[in-house]
Design an enzyme around this catalytic site. Sequence first.
Site, PDB file in Angstrom:
ATOM      1  N   GLN A 298      -5.217  -1.840   9.696  1.00  0.00           N
ATOM      2  CA  GLN A 298      -5.012  -3.133   9.045  1.00  0.00           C
ATOM      3  C   GLN A 298      -5.610  -4.260   9.884  1.00  0.00           C
ATOM      4  OE1 GLN A 298      -3.804  -3.552   5.978  1.00  0.00           O
ATOM      5  NE2 GLN A 298      -3.858  -5.769   6.039  1.00  0.00           N
TER       6      GLN A 298
ATOM      7  N   ASP B 287     -11.374   2.227   3.867  1.00  0.00           N
ATOM      8  CA  ASP B 287     -11.700   0.802   3.765  1.00  0.00           C
ATOM      9  C   ASP B 287     -13.188   0.602   3.477  1.00  0.00           C
ATOM     10  OD1 ASP B 287      -9.786  -1.223   3.997  1.00  0.00           O
ATOM     11  OD2 ASP B 287      -9.499  -0.858   6.137  1.00  0.00           O
TER      12      ASP B 287
ATOM     13  N   LYS C 178       0.847  -1.200   0.000  1.00  0.00           N
ATOM     14  CA  LYS C 178       0.000   0.000   0.000  1.00  0.00           C
ATOM     15  C   LYS C 178       0.885   1.253   0.000  1.00  0.00           C
ATOM     16  CE  LYS C 178      -3.732  -2.526   2.231  1.00  0.00           C
ATOM     17  NZ  LYS C 178      -4.429  -2.923   3.468  1.00  0.00           N
TER      18      LYS C 178
END
Length: 289
Positions: free
Chosen positions: A97, A120, A53
């Site tokens: 995460q 997200d 990322k």
Amino acid sequence: MAAIVLDGKQIALEIEEELKVRIANLEDNGVTPCLAVVIVGDDPASHVYVSSKERACARLGIRSIRVDISADAEYGEVVSNVRRLNADPAVNGILVQSPLPNSMDEIAITDLIDPVKDVDGFHAQNLGRLVQGDVSGLLPCTPAGVMRMLESADVDLSGKRAVVIGRSRIVGMPQSILLAQKGVDATVTIAHSRSVEMATLCKEADVIIAAVGISNMVTSDWVKPGSIVIDVGVNRVNDDSEKGYHLTGDVHPDVRRIAGMVSPVPGGVGPMTIAMLMSNTVRATEMQQ
Ligand code: GUN
């Protein structure tokens, strides 16, 4: 005939080219998009994902901040970091995460993220909008990447039977809603660990999305000839190589001999997920102006 292999890497590059134009527009207005990633603990796979990322951010000129928190830290440390990032006007996107250590409530942490920074798309408000049929907001990256992949291949899903294997909050559940939304119009079955006759369900499907995390679970005898099989699985299988492991999907490689289209692992859904995260970060930045 061998299946068409959907090249996620190539489609992701095309998405990055589109994003560069939007990022240049933001820069013209003195704004550099910024993504903050919070990672708790030292799960090796999570660190690999977070590094890719960061590399994608660097390629596009998106600023990235990484907040590393030790696995034995207090839950409050994660909370205070999310609150700090929410309050920082220079931060446009926040991602925590997954997985978090078992002692931490992942859903509570997700819901602490400011919904306009929730790149997200897992905040209850963003998922709620999706259930209401609004797909204009921040959508979960992997399911959105799968949809974009199918769109790039000109797949018409209307009236098609889709089986989503897996009911996770990250992939299976939002994927099912995206497939069934008005305008896409697939007929969706969500299969999971308690489903019976999984092979029969899959064999009747025009589209299979495998997001279960079991190496090579979907075998060629489960697949209808000519159907579309998208592999969301990333499974580490130990071996004698230098790395000590290799990656496999949830779909057995032999499926390519039966299916009409397949997505590979690696190089399929993985790069699409990262491209959609970059896209959400740019979108979040635009929405905040
Ligand atoms: N872990 C595996 N996939 C994801 C994802 O899409 N987002 C987050 N936050 N964690 C993940």
